[in-house]
Motif scaffolding. Structure first.
Motif, mmCIF file in Angstrom:
data_model
loop_
_atom_site.group_PDB
_atom_site.id
_atom_site.type_symbol
_atom_site.label_atom_id
_atom_site.label_comp_id
_atom_site.label_asym_id
_atom_site.label_seq_id
_atom_site.Cartn_x
_atom_site.Cartn_y
_atom_site.Cartn_z
ATOM 1 N N ARG A 24 0.841 -1.199 0.000
ATOM 2 C CA ARG A 24 0.000 0.000 0.000
ATOM 3 C C ARG A 24 0.877 1.251 0.000
ATOM 4 O O ARG A 24 2.019 1.229 0.469
ATOM 5 N N ALA A 25 0.336 2.342 -0.501
ATOM 6 C CA ALA A 25 1.066 3.609 -0.521
ATOM 7 C C ALA A 25 1.438 4.040 0.895
ATOM 8 O O ALA A 25 2.522 4.584 1.124
ATOM 9 N N ALA A 26 0.574 3.769 1.864
ATOM 10 C CA ALA A 26 0.852 4.133 3.258
ATOM 11 C C ALA A 26 2.064 3.369 3.795
ATOM 12 O O ALA A 26 2.893 3.933 4.517
ATOM 13 N N ASP A 27 2.184 2.104 3.435
ATOM 14 C CA ASP A 27 3.330 1.303 3.876
ATOM 15 C C ASP A 27 4.622 1.794 3.226
ATOM 16 O O ASP A 27 5.669 1.871 3.874
ATOM 17 N N ILE A 28 4.545 2.126 1.945
ATOM 18 C CA ILE A 28 5.716 2.644 1.225
ATOM 19 C C ILE A 28 6.153 3.968 1.836
ATOM 20 O O ILE A 28 7.347 4.198 2.062
ATOM 21 N N ALA A 29 5.196 4.827 2.118
ATOM 22 C CA ALA A 29 5.501 6.129 2.714
ATOM 23 C C ALA A 29 6.183 5.969 4.060
ATOM 24 O O ALA A 29 7.163 6.664 4.361
ATOM 25 N N GLU A 30 5.694 5.058 4.851
ATOM 26 C CA GLU A 30 6.281 4.830 6.177
ATOM 27 C C GLU A 30 7.722 4.348 6.060
ATOM 28 O O GLU A 30 8.602 4.811 6.780
ATOM 29 N N ARG A 31 7.973 3.438 5.126
ATOM 30 C CA ARG A 31 9.332 2.909 4.944
ATOM 31 C C ARG A 31 10.305 3.996 4.487
ATOM 32 O O ARG A 31 11.460 3.998 4.895
ATOM 33 N N LEU A 32 9.841 4.885 3.617
ATOM 34 C CA LEU A 32 10.711 5.941 3.093
ATOM 35 C C LEU A 32 10.753 7.177 3.988
ATOM 36 O O LEU A 32 11.574 8.067 3.767
ATOM 37 N N GLY A 33 9.853 7.236 4.958
ATOM 38 C CA GLY A 33 9.810 8.407 5.825
ATOM 39 C C GLY A 33 9.207 9.612 5.128
ATOM 40 O O GLY A 33 9.577 10.755 5.405
ATOM 41 N N MET A 34 8.292 9.363 4.209
ATOM 42 C CA MET A 34 7.617 10.418 3.451
ATOM 43 C C MET A 34 6.132 10.407 3.803
ATOM 44 O O MET A 34 5.635 9.466 4.405
#
Length: 95
Positions: A24-34
């Motif tokens: 999910r976009a939310a998981d990707i954002a969390e991993r990248l710190g964005m």
């Protein structure tokens, strides 16, 4: 969360890998710190379309993301911004 940092090409490739693995976009954002919005904007920037302008879907039936296309569009936007800024400064200097 990181502040005011552009995504690198390596970040874009990582987004592509995670997106293709159905994250999910939310998981990707969390991993990248964005922020999640940054990821959604990036996915939109890298959307692939066919000749008629129809969005191409990936194997997960989501809009396909191409990190190379996203990087090319970002660089084109930077070039356009510089050109507009130079034109505006020339207009104000001549006035």
């Amino acid at each position: 969360m990181r502040k005011y940092r552009y995504l690198t090409f390596a970040d874009r490739k990582q987004i592509s890998t995670w997106y293709q693995s159905n994250d999910r976009a939310a998981d990707i954002a969390e991993r990248l710190g964005m922020s999640v919005k940054t990821i959604y904007l990036e996915l939109k920037r890298g959307e692939e379309t066919d000749e008629s302008g129809t969005v191409i879907l990936d194997r997960n039936q989501r809009p396909a993301y191409n990190p190379v296309l996203a990087q090319q569009r970002l660089q084109a936007n930077f070039k356009r911004r510089v050109r507009v800024a130079v034109e505006e400064s020339a207009e104000t200097a001549g006035a």
